[in-house]
Enzyme design. Sequence first.
Site, mmCIF file in Angstrom:
data_model
loop_
_atom_site.group_PDB
_atom_site.id
_atom_site.type_symbol
_atom_site.label_atom_id
_atom_site.label_comp_id
_atom_site.label_asym_id
_atom_site.label_seq_id
_atom_site.Cartn_x
_atom_site.Cartn_y
_atom_site.Cartn_z
ATOM 1 C CG HIS A 1 -5.362 7.840 3.625
ATOM 2 N ND1 HIS A 1 -6.483 7.341 3.420
ATOM 3 C CD2 HIS A 1 -4.387 7.026 4.166
ATOM 4 C CE1 HIS A 1 -6.196 5.697 3.581
ATOM 5 N NE2 HIS A 1 -4.999 5.740 3.939
ATOM 6 C CG ASP B 1 -2.030 -0.963 1.289
ATOM 7 O OD1 ASP B 1 -2.350 -1.641 -0.135
ATOM 8 O OD2 ASP B 1 -2.637 -1.322 2.270
ATOM 9 N NE ARG C 1 -12.138 3.158 3.325
ATOM 10 C CZ ARG C 1 -12.846 2.695 4.333
ATOM 11 N NH1 ARG C 1 -14.135 2.341 3.799
ATOM 12 N NH2 ARG C 1 -12.400 1.871 5.367
ATOM 13 C CG MET D 1 -1.674 4.429 7.411
ATOM 14 S SD MET D 1 -3.182 3.662 7.889
ATOM 15 C CE MET D 1 -2.796 1.901 7.424
ATOM 16 C CD1 TRP E 1 -10.569 -0.284 2.138
ATOM 17 C CD2 TRP E 1 -11.983 -1.505 3.622
ATOM 18 N NE1 TRP E 1 -9.899 -0.605 3.334
ATOM 19 C CE2 TRP E 1 -10.680 -1.285 4.277
ATOM 20 C CE3 TRP E 1 -13.019 -2.331 4.258
ATOM 21 C CZ2 TRP E 1 -10.359 -1.763 5.440
ATOM 22 C CZ3 TRP E 1 -12.593 -2.853 5.468
ATOM 23 C CH2 TRP E 1 -11.247 -2.586 6.080
ATOM 24 C CG ASP F 1 -1.826 3.759 3.495
ATOM 25 O OD1 ASP F 1 -1.232 2.718 3.179
ATOM 26 O OD2 ASP F 1 -3.059 3.977 3.685
ATOM 27 C CD GLU G 1 -8.197 -6.087 -0.615
ATOM 28 O OE1 GLU G 1 -7.649 -5.270 -0.303
ATOM 29 O OE2 GLU G 1 -9.442 -6.137 -0.581
ATOM 30 C CG ASP G 2 -4.853 -7.672 1.769
ATOM 31 O OD1 ASP G 2 -4.114 -7.818 0.920
ATOM 32 O OD2 ASP G 2 -5.149 -6.641 2.437
#
Length: 301
Positions: free
Chosen positions: A245, A150, A247, A242, A212, A152, A215-216
């Site tokens: 931020h 990712d 969504r 991180m 969102w 971030d 998937e992981d």
Amino acid sequence: MMDRVWVRKTPGVSRKTAATSAKPAQPPGPCPDTPPSLVGPLLVEFETERSLDRVREQLGSVLQQGGRFKPPDCTARQKVVVIIPFRNRYEHLTHWLFYLHPVLMRQQLDYGVYVINQDGDGTFNRAKLMNIGFVEALIEYDYDCFVFSDVDLIPLDDRNLYRCSDHPRHLSVAIDKFNYILSSQTAFGGVSLLTKEQFLKVNGFSNTFWGWGGEDDDLYNRITVRGMSITRPDARIARYKMIKHGRDLHNEVNPENAIKMQKTAENIDTDGLNSLNFTVNEVLKDVLYTFVSVDLQAPSQ
């Protein structure tokens, strides 16, 4: 534009060429198992305003086009590609490039950085972008280790090696957002590593996790379905900061994803790399990264 459906190809047959009188230069010896220039804990902050132009000035002289680097005085132990799923996160990307390139250089990796950008404003599909990064990177170089990261997440210790192992590996163990505590024993998101063989064995990510979440977890399930297990570095080293931020638009929680991740065993053979289709709209080679813009044929809102 290029429409692509990925099909695993049989390696070509190599042919020997006639020997010449010129003696080839000897390649440098292998890099040490423990890179000698690591510094350990890092100071990471996001308050400083950074620009891509400034990062290019600082790092561009030691990088090759496409965000490529090889250690100059030894042969890297692995060929590593970092794949970043992306849309409209340029400030985050600037911070990531500023911190990660020096870390990866000190780790003496033969590496490249691929930013896979989802064009348009359709529903985001992080997993499909990861699959595309795998395919696109292999077109250009014989990478053997794939880092799915990712944009971030920034490591707080360069001893956390971006290097694959005999098992799929989860690097982002302790994130400040979660008080540096692993969220669950099955967590496999954030920054995850698989070898080429491991990723092929699980047929990559599912392509059907729009929006969102999930998937992981599905990838973790794929790993266990294929009889593998994951490893993690020590949480005292595998620490991340991180970038805060909100969504992203068109990346809302999708309640259907929680249902899909319960059906991994049913879908693993038909949903993944062998069912991947997408259109490449543009490939840009920057000295800091390779930027691949793609059309995922996202479902309408």
